[in-house]
Write an enzyme that holds these catalytic residues in place. Structure first.
Site, PDB file in Angstrom:
ATOM      1  N   GLU A  51     -11.308   3.046   2.640  1.00  0.00           N
ATOM      2  CA  GLU A  51     -11.490   3.267   3.872  1.00  0.00           C
ATOM      3  C   GLU A  51     -11.416   4.498   4.385  1.00  0.00           C
ATOM      4  O   GLU A  51     -10.671   5.388   3.679  1.00  0.00           O
ATOM      5  CB  GLU A  51      -9.359   2.876   3.559  1.00  0.00           C
ATOM      6  CG  GLU A  51      -8.509   2.719   5.066  1.00  0.00           C
ATOM      7  CD  GLU A  51      -7.071   2.471   5.007  1.00  0.00           C
ATOM      8  OE1 GLU A  51      -7.102   1.370   5.516  1.00  0.00           O
ATOM      9  OE2 GLU A  51      -6.776   2.766   3.721  1.00  0.00           O
ATOM     10  N   GLU A  84       0.819  -1.124  -0.004  1.00  0.00           N
ATOM     11  CA  GLU A  84      -0.188   0.204   0.044  1.00  0.00           C
ATOM     12  C   GLU A  84       0.733   1.021  -0.063  1.00  0.00           C
ATOM     13  O   GLU A  84       2.282   1.310   0.579  1.00  0.00           O
ATOM     14  CB  GLU A  84      -1.128  -0.111   1.016  1.00  0.00           C
ATOM     15  CG  GLU A  84      -1.808   0.917   1.043  1.00  0.00           C
ATOM     16  CD  GLU A  84      -2.864   1.164   2.569  1.00  0.00           C
ATOM     17  OE1 GLU A  84      -3.513   1.845   2.316  1.00  0.00           O
ATOM     18  OE2 GLU A  84      -2.719   0.144   3.487  1.00  0.00           O
TER      19      GLU A  84
END
Length: 248
Positions: free
Chosen positions: A228, A130
């Site tokens: 998220e 990520e």
């Protein structure tokens, strides 16, 4: 990050009932059996507990806890296992801050990630790397930009190591999201979203996510898009706004 007034098992059950998949962070603090019993589909979880990409001892610790994470993931249906450029503390700060990785740091990171990808191939799981932002949430994190994570994943070139392309972080650090997604898509294992500023649901900030969604659809992306993000107010309205933004 939504329905925060409820225990996490209840949050997972609520999202499942509304037709969403579920993602979690640190699996070591969760009752995995209770989460699995909700019937929810789990698409991502933390893929290591401690460790980092560059320091030799840290790399060994990352690999060791990645193995533990693989075992844990089986209880939730083998979701993607997420990694970062270094270990993060409970406040999201790097355990070993770095202003700018050196050439040897890049070589060591690629070597560690090749070992991670080999571990994924051995156990038939996918690790995702990520991108983060250093300006607001994760100062001092090495290999944080999407350009960095893309370079590392391309260098390893394994189907068991993909990008977790986080567009919230990318907007803060790089921008130009539509072109970024097009450039990254061959290597993407998941896309995560939140609006900027504030890390709230789509429609609360400066990113026009319906345009991003159209670009993804036109490029043929059919993978996971995860919100998220925290809810700005009513969590039901937040997840409904997320669904609306990515319904093309």
């Amino acid at each position: 990050m939504v329905f925060l007034d409820r225990p996490i098992v209840d949050r997972a059950a609520e999202l499942h009932a509304r037709g969403f998949a579920v993602e979690i962070w640190d699996w070591t603090t969760k009752d995995l059996g209770a989460l699995a019993a909700t019937g929810a589909r789990f698409t991502s979880m933390t893929g290591y507990v401690r460790g980092e990409l560059v320091d030799p001892d840290g790399a060994e610790e990352l690999l060791r806890t990645a193995r533990e994470s693989i075992d844990a993931s089986r209880r939730l249906g083998a979701p993607n296992l997420n990694l970062h450029g270094t270990g993060l503390d409970p406040d999201g700060l790097p355990v070993r801050p770095v202003d700018e990785p050196t050439g040897p740091d890049w070589v060591a990171a690629v070597d560690t990630l090749r070992r991670v990808a080999d571990l994924g191939a051995e156990h038939d799981v996918v690790f995702t790397l990520e991108n983060l932002n250093t300006a607001v949430d994760h100062p001092g994190t090495p290999f944080a930009r999407a350009a960095d994570t893309l370079a590392l994943v391309r260098a390893v070139d394994s189907p068991c190591l993909r990008l977790n392309l986080d567009l919230y972080h990318a907007q803060i650090g790089e921008g130009n999201l539509v072109e970024l997604t097009r450039r990254c898509l061959p290597w993407v294992g998941e896309i995560q979203v939140a609006d900027v500023p504030g890390r709230r649901q789509p429609g609360t900030g400066e990113i026009h996510y319906p345009a991003v969604a159209r670009a993804l659809a036109e490029a043929g992306y059919d993978g996971v898009v995860g919100m998220e993000a925290f809810a700005a107010g009513d969590p039901v309205a937040a997840v409904d706004a997320f669904r609306a933004a990515f319904t093309v």
